[in-house]
Design an enzyme around this catalytic site. Structure first.
Site, PDB file in Angstrom:
ATOM      1  N   PHE A 123       0.877  -1.182   0.000  1.00  0.00           N
ATOM      2  CA  PHE A 123       0.000   0.000   0.000  1.00  0.00           C
ATOM      3  C   PHE A 123       0.906   1.222   0.000  1.00  0.00           C
ATOM      4  O   PHE A 123       1.576   1.496   0.997  1.00  0.00           O
ATOM      5  CB  PHE A 123      -0.887  -0.039   1.246  1.00  0.00           C
ATOM      6  N   HIS A 337       9.587  -6.815  34.765  1.00  0.00           N
ATOM      7  CA  HIS A 337      10.621  -7.799  34.467  1.00  0.00           C
ATOM      8  C   HIS A 337      12.012  -7.355  34.915  1.00  0.00           C
ATOM      9  O   HIS A 337      12.963  -8.149  34.871  1.00  0.00           O
ATOM     10  CB  HIS A 337      10.669  -8.084  32.955  1.00  0.00           C
ATOM     11  N   GLY A 338      12.149  -6.111  35.343  1.00  0.00           N
ATOM     12  CA  GLY A 338      13.463  -5.621  35.733  1.00  0.00           C
ATOM     13  C   GLY A 338      14.423  -5.630  34.556  1.00  0.00           C
ATOM     14  O   GLY A 338      14.045  -5.375  33.411  1.00  0.00           O
ATOM     15  N   GLU A 362      -0.768   4.404   9.638  1.00  0.00           N
ATOM     16  CA  GLU A 362      -2.205   4.528   9.360  1.00  0.00           C
ATOM     17  C   GLU A 362      -2.835   5.670  10.150  1.00  0.00           C
ATOM     18  O   GLU A 362      -3.989   5.598  10.569  1.00  0.00           O
ATOM     19  CB  GLU A 362      -2.938   3.207   9.595  1.00  0.00           C
TER      20      GLU A 362
END
Length: 384
Positions: A123, A337-338, A362
């Site tokens: 596109f 999660h550190g 978009e």
């Protein structure tokens, strides 16, 4: 395991629940894929998605109506398993959206190939000087006997360099600004079309800068009426913006899944991380953002599927909120999660890179705010 209770919402029919279950099973066997070579991975994904029948949902066939809820469910599910798989699916739909909605019978012949995985679609709307403001498109399509000569440049084109066909937008001059654009179907092997550069981004996807140096296309390549290009582009985005929100939703659900596992396994102060009220507050915020995003995404999809001519307001709200919320959810998951949150090989690190582009392509988030505001102002009781 991501929450599936939303499938009981009244937005969905039994066929949507069956679709979701079948796709989950397929994803569990085929995803994720190796992202080491993004071009090769995308080619394989398009072929695999086509062979399994999933690309049949990417565009409407003859006599069919595009089901936006199915599009959203597929993008959400693929994104939760593998961002590149979502990209491969989405571009087959976005790339052929104009043909699916406005194409002639001859042009729709390309749909048989893109829906089977036999051809890759692109596109080509964005330009170096015309991103969010499509009315500033500078690429020209000059009238010549029997067709048009296209000259200009397009950039950040997804599937650029690997696509077999592009839908491209160029200025044909029927009026000023957005009124003078037309859409064309452009085979990738057309003489004068050049891939000037490949573009590397933080989450590897096939992207390219294209140049059109006097590309000749016949009249039969034009999609819709002369000067209808802006309407065509906006109609396509009207459908696919909600699906961008769905992809963001899939990323967010995966981030919450990863965070839940992490906080229940990590030990802190004699207990697990999940025992801490501050952590529980973060989890509550994440779950709330995900449900709010899901409601907006599937409201937009349901509204379009009920026959609404345009869902610009609903799609903009879905795209804006879902992508921004997903960024916050993923950032929180990374924090929980550190140090592992920023390590390659951890899902949240990949999600952190994947989500950022969705807030831009978009229609960037600020553009969505303008779309929403203009629609609100135009409503009865507004001042516009």
């Amino acid at each position: 395991m991501a929450d599936r209770s939303f499938l009981d919402w009244p937005f969905f029919e039994p066929r949507h629940r069956s679709l979701k279950a079948a796709l989950e099973a397929w994803c569990g066997t085929h995803l994720p894929v190796d992202h080491g070579d993004a071009d090769a991975a995308c080619r394989d994904l398009v072929a695999g998605l086509g062979a399994a029948g999933w690309l049949q949902h990417s565009a409407a066939g003859e006599g069919e109506v595009l089901d936006v809820r199915s599009l959203c469910l597929i993008r959400e599910t693929l994104a939760r398993h593998d961002g590149l798989a979502d990209f491969a699916f989405a571009m087959q739909g976005l790339g052929m959206g104009a043909v699916s909605l406005f194409g002639t019978p001859a042009q729709r012949g390309w749909l048989e190939r893109t829906r089977s995985g036999g051809a890759i679609a692109g596109f080509a709307l964005t330009e170096p000087g015309a991103g969010s403001d499509v009315a500033q498109t500078a690429t020209t399509a000059e009238r010549v006997p029997g067709g048009y000569r296209l000259t200009g440049e397009k950039t950040y084109i997804s599937n650029g360099g690997i696509a077999d066909v592009y839908v491209i937008f160029a200025r044909t001059g029927e009026g000023p600004g957005a009124k003078g654009l037309s859409a064309f179907l452009l085979p990738a092997d057309a003489p004068g079309l050049e891939v000037v550069a490949r573009i590397a981004v933080i989450a590897p996807h096939p992207l390219a800068h294209l140049r059109l140096d006097g590309v000749i296309l016949p009249d039969s390549a034009r999609i819709g009426a002369p000067g209808a290009g802006f309407k065509i582009a906006m109609s396509v985005l009207d459908v696919f913006r909600a699906t961008v929100g769905a992809a963001a939703l899939g990323f967010a659900r995966r981030a919450l899944d990863e965070a839940l596992v992490r906080v229940q396994r990590s030990r802190v102060g004699g207990g697990c991380l999940a025992d801490h009220q501050m952590v529980q507050g973060h989890l509550a915020d994440m779950a709330l953002e995900i449900d709010a995003a899901a409601l907006l995404v599937y409201r937009a999809a349901w509204t379009k599927d009920q026959g609404a001519a345009r869902v610009s307001r609903e799609a903009a709200m879905a795209k804006l909120y879902a992508t921004e919320a997903a960024q916050r959810v993923i950032d929180t998951a990374l924090q929980l999660h550190g140090g592992d949150g920023v390590r390659h090989g951890f899902a949240v690190e990949s999600l952190y890179r994947e989500i950022r582009a969705l807030r831009i392509y978009e229609g960037a988030s600020d553009v969505q705010k303008l779309v929403i505001a203009r629609n609100v102002l135009a409503e009865p009781g507004g001042i516009g």
